[in-house]
Design an enzyme around this catalytic site. Structure first.
Site, PDB file in Angstrom:
ATOM      1  N   ARG A   1       0.856  -1.185   0.000  1.00  0.00           N
ATOM      2  CA  ARG A   1       0.000   0.000   0.000  1.00  0.00           C
ATOM      3  C   ARG A   1       0.891   1.234   0.000  1.00  0.00           C
ATOM      4  NH1 ARG A   1      -2.756   2.759   4.811  1.00  0.00           N
ATOM      5  NH2 ARG A   1      -4.791   3.525   4.136  1.00  0.00           N
TER       6      ARG A   1
ATOM      7  N   GLU B   1      -9.299   7.466   5.683  1.00  0.00           N
ATOM      8  CA  GLU B   1      -9.998   7.604   6.973  1.00  0.00           C
ATOM      9  C   GLU B   1     -11.066   8.694   6.892  1.00  0.00           C
ATOM     10  OE1 GLU B   1      -6.972   5.607  10.131  1.00  0.00           O
ATOM     11  OE2 GLU B   1      -6.909   7.792  10.023  1.00  0.00           O
TER      12      GLU B   1
ATOM     13  N   GLU C   1      -5.540  -0.842   7.885  1.00  0.00           N
ATOM     14  CA  GLU C   1      -4.489  -0.281   8.741  1.00  0.00           C
ATOM     15  C   GLU C   1      -4.559  -0.926  10.109  1.00  0.00           C
ATOM     16  OE1 GLU C   1      -3.964   3.887   9.277  1.00  0.00           O
ATOM     17  OE2 GLU C   1      -4.383   4.365   7.166  1.00  0.00           O
TER      18      GLU C   1
END
Length: 370
Positions: free
Chosen positions: A74, A165, A267
């Site tokens: 990522r 996020e 994450e």
């Protein structure tokens, strides 16, 4: 407000060698995604960062990850960061290396010049004075530019995040949580750009606070009402911040079934020590940040295995896998958290998957064998 509370600490903040590879510690098939965020790697290498196999031999960081079983990386993208890193240039270079090793690539668009997270979603300086229509076009063009370049060099992204996020939206105030029509238009601009230049790339939408079911139901229900398009749901879950593992399991299961989408723990991380390597205080300093899991190499590996178990148990095979956040962000001088301040340190090096001598930790084998 719980739904949009800031995770401010996040701002401080992608040939088999038997000695480096352990057998999977579970029965049954492994996860489809055994990933690592390596966004800091290009800068680390430029500043002299060294990576080693568990037996001490030096190696290419991506090859060490691959040899341990990591099959996906990522990489975050900023628009015009102060230090010139985490841009299209580094994404193209690292993606080419990863693809040559047989790894897949997830591109994480922050749509900012710096960190974007629940506490802040700051527009890039070049976009500050754009009208809404111009801003939407900028999202489309930036997304298409990065992914189109990856496709053109023969290394198309396998997955792309439209925003990072997104608890409170993106590109505040135009795409903030209190302006859902604006947020939806910006997210769909990113989606359309992905599919136009790289049709095989899957689009992920990603929230933090992975144990907060109220947040996820509110956000994705509202997204559906506004016609937001996506393929995969990503969750951040850090055990020392985001509630219990049982709460995380309940939420990820519910999200997968409620929205009928594959889910990814995109994450997570855990410390392997309480010691500091670079003189910049670590974010997590507790000897036992989560009950029953010590801040030791064994504790880190055990946490990775436990979270992989949770994802494997998502119903209907909808749990695709997990990404360990900033696996290669070791304590290299100059590779700090603030792109505008070369003197800033790294508050995360005690959560990397390489120890302070650069050796791969047991947590890497746990990730690759998950």
């Amino acid at each position: 407000m719980r739904r949009i509370r800031a995770v401010l600490a996040a701002a401080l903040l992608a040939m088999v060698l038997p000695l480096a590879v352990a057998s999977p510690a579970h029965a049954g098939p492994g996860l489809a995604i055994r990933g690592a965020d390596v966004s800091s790697l290009a800068k680390s290498e430029a500043l002299g960062g060294v990576y080693r196999y568990a037996d001490g031999r030096r190696g290419d960081a991506l090859a060490i990850l691959r040899d341990a079983g990591v099959n996906y990386i990522r990489l975050k993208v900023w628009v015009n960061p102060a230090d010139g890193y985490n841009t299209k240039t580094q994404v193209l270079a690292i993606a080419a290396r990863a693809k040559a090793l047989g790894q897949k690539v997830l591109v994480d668009f922050h749509y900012s010049d710096t960190w974007a997270d629940p506490g802040k979603q700051t527009k890039p300086a070049a976009w500050e004075n754009l009208s809404f229509d111009e801003l939407r076009q900028a999202v489309y063009d930036h997304t298409a530019d990065v992914l189109g370049a990856l496709a053109a060099q023969g290394t198309p992204a396998d997955m792309a995040q439209i925003g990072n996020e997104l608890n409170g939206g993106l590109l505040w105030p135009d795409g903030r949580y209190d302006n859902w029509p604006g947020m939806a238009a910006l997210l769909n601009a990113g989606y359309d750009a992905v599919k136009a230049v790289s049709p095989g790339t899957q689009v992920m939408l990603h929230l933090a606070d992975g144990a907060d079911n109220d947040l996820y139901r509110w956000w994705f229900d509202t997204a559906a009402q506004h016609g937001v398009r996506y393929d995969v749901i990503g969750l951040s879950y850090y055990p020392y911040w985001h509630g219990t593992i049982a709460e995380f399991q309940a939420n990820i299961n519910d999200v997968a079934l409620r929205y009928r989408k594959p889910v990814v723990l995109v994450e997570t991380a855990y410390p392997f020590t309480t010691a500091d390597a670079d003189g910049w205080e670590n974010i997590i300093t507790s000897a036992e940040p989560y009950p029953g899991y010590r801040a030791t190499p064994g504790g880190q590996a055990a946490m990775v295995r436990e979270l992989a178990r949770v994802v494997r148990q998502v119903p209907n095979g909808l749990g695709l896998g997990l990404f360990y956040w900033e696996a290669t962000w070791t304590g290299v001088p100059g590779n700090g958290w603030d792109p505008a301040d070369p003197s800033s340190g790294n508050a995360w090096e005690n959560q990397a998957l390489f120890d302070y001598s650069g050796r791969a930790l047991p947590g890497l084998n746990a990730l690759g064998g998950s």
